[in-house]
Motif scaffolding. Structure first.
Motif, PDB file in Angstrom:
ATOM      1  N   ILE A  34     -51.620  11.329 -37.716  1.00  0.00           N
ATOM      2  CA  ILE A  34     -50.757  11.862 -37.921  1.00  0.00           C
ATOM      3  C   ILE A  34     -49.801  13.253 -37.204  1.00  0.00           C
ATOM      4  O   ILE A  34     -49.160  13.036 -36.987  1.00  0.00           O
ATOM      5  CB  ILE A  34     -51.277  13.535 -39.724  1.00  0.00           C
ATOM      6  N   ILE A  35     -50.978  13.766 -36.625  1.00  0.00           N
ATOM      7  CA  ILE A  35     -50.665  14.675 -35.439  1.00  0.00           C
ATOM      8  C   ILE A  35     -50.347  13.450 -33.969  1.00  0.00           C
ATOM      9  O   ILE A  35     -49.052  14.421 -33.650  1.00  0.00           O
ATOM     10  CB  ILE A  35     -51.736  15.534 -34.533  1.00  0.00           C
ATOM     11  N   ASN A  36     -50.308  12.389 -34.233  1.00  0.00           N
ATOM     12  CA  ASN A  36     -49.828  11.717 -32.990  1.00  0.00           C
ATOM     13  C   ASN A  36     -47.870  11.878 -33.428  1.00  0.00           C
ATOM     14  O   ASN A  36     -47.538  11.596 -32.556  1.00  0.00           O
ATOM     15  CB  ASN A  36     -50.924  10.603 -32.398  1.00  0.00           C
ATOM     16  N   ALA A  37     -48.068  11.306 -34.634  1.00  0.00           N
ATOM     17  CA  ALA A  37     -47.019  11.229 -35.025  1.00  0.00           C
ATOM     18  C   ALA A  37     -46.065  11.776 -34.911  1.00  0.00           C
ATOM     19  O   ALA A  37     -44.457  11.938 -34.807  1.00  0.00           O
ATOM     20  CB  ALA A  37     -47.176  10.026 -36.309  1.00  0.00           C
ATOM     21  N   LEU A  38     -46.643  13.430 -35.887  1.00  0.00           N
ATOM     22  CA  LEU A  38     -45.839  14.915 -35.033  1.00  0.00           C
ATOM     23  C   LEU A  38     -44.946  14.523 -33.509  1.00  0.00           C
ATOM     24  O   LEU A  38     -44.193  15.484 -32.786  1.00  0.00           O
ATOM     25  CB  LEU A  38     -46.414  15.779 -35.354  1.00  0.00           C
ATOM     26  N   ALA A  39     -46.162  14.345 -32.897  1.00  0.00           N
ATOM     27  CA  ALA A  39     -45.346  14.744 -31.301  1.00  0.00           C
ATOM     28  C   ALA A  39     -44.569  13.815 -31.308  1.00  0.00           C
ATOM     29  O   ALA A  39     -43.833  13.720 -29.916  1.00  0.00           O
ATOM     30  CB  ALA A  39     -47.560  14.488 -30.437  1.00  0.00           C
ATOM     31  N   GLY A  44     -38.862  13.335 -29.537  1.00  0.00           N
ATOM     32  CA  GLY A  44     -38.030  13.392 -29.398  1.00  0.00           C
ATOM     33  C   GLY A  44     -36.600  14.096 -29.343  1.00  0.00           C
ATOM     34  O   GLY A  44     -35.369  14.197 -28.865  1.00  0.00           O
ATOM     35  N   ALA A  45     -37.244  15.836 -29.374  1.00  0.00           N
ATOM     36  CA  ALA A  45     -35.888  16.606 -29.518  1.00  0.00           C
ATOM     37  C   ALA A  45     -36.360  17.309 -27.994  1.00  0.00           C
ATOM     38  O   ALA A  45     -35.186  18.204 -27.405  1.00  0.00           O
ATOM     39  CB  ALA A  45     -35.878  17.329 -30.708  1.00  0.00           C
ATOM     40  N   VAL A  64     -37.892  10.088 -34.520  1.00  0.00           N
ATOM     41  CA  VAL A  64     -38.315   9.884 -35.662  1.00  0.00           C
ATOM     42  C   VAL A  64     -38.514   8.793 -36.436  1.00  0.00           C
ATOM     43  O   VAL A  64     -39.878   8.698 -37.061  1.00  0.00           O
ATOM     44  CB  VAL A  64     -37.096  11.162 -36.588  1.00  0.00           C
ATOM     45  N   TYR A  65     -37.921   8.292 -36.230  1.00  0.00           N
ATOM     46  CA  TYR A  65     -38.070   6.274 -36.891  1.00  0.00           C
ATOM     47  C   TYR A  65     -39.717   6.038 -36.353  1.00  0.00           C
ATOM     48  O   TYR A  65     -40.394   5.630 -37.250  1.00  0.00           O
ATOM     49  CB  TYR A  65     -37.325   5.601 -36.300  1.00  0.00           C
TER      50      TYR A  65
END
Length: 137
Positions: A34-39, A44-45, A64-65
């Motif tokens: 989950i943390i890696n997905a948030l990273a 991306g921004a 984000v995708y």
């Protein structure tokens, strides 16, 4: 560019990647994923307003995708860091650096990101568990 400069340019980013892997190895699953997905989503921004104009925005959408898909499969998170590496190289060559006061920061990011991508591609194992298994074998 001389070999000493190449080495110093690469050693720091590779070390940062290995440090991130070590720290993330302390996080238990499923929180590690989950943390890696948030990273990935946040990565991306980071370049918005980074000098590439409109071409900054597709990165955010793509990341984000990949972050969303990466909540179920680490290979999408690995792909996210590879996509980010492409943007790092573009910013190093044509845009603004990720850290404005460090001109080679985008180049450093382009070196660090594949280190993370390789780890994620293999399912982001705890480096400490891997080392423990190797010692036991």
């Amino acid at each position: 560019m001389n070999i000493a400069l190449i080495l110093t340019t690469a050693i720091g980013p590779i070390s940062i990647g290995l440090l991130c892997i070590s720290i993330m190895s302390l996080v238990k699953e499923p929180n590690r994923q989950i943390i890696n997905a948030l990273a990935i989503a946040g990565a991306g921004a980071v370049y918005w307003s980074g000098g590439l104009g409109f071409y900054e925005f597709p990165l955010g959408i793509i990341m984000v995708y990949l972050a969303f898909k990466g909540l179920r499969n680490y290979k999408y998170l690995a792909a996210g860091w590879i996509v980010h590496t492409v943007y790092d190289i573009l910013h190093h060559l044509y845009g603004q650096p990720i850290i404005p006061m460090v001109p080679t920061s985008s180049l450093g990011c382009a070196i660090c990101d594949p280190v993370l991508a390789i780890w994620l591609y293999f399912g982001a194992p705890s480096i400490f568990e891997v080392l423990k298994r190797r010692r036991a074998a």
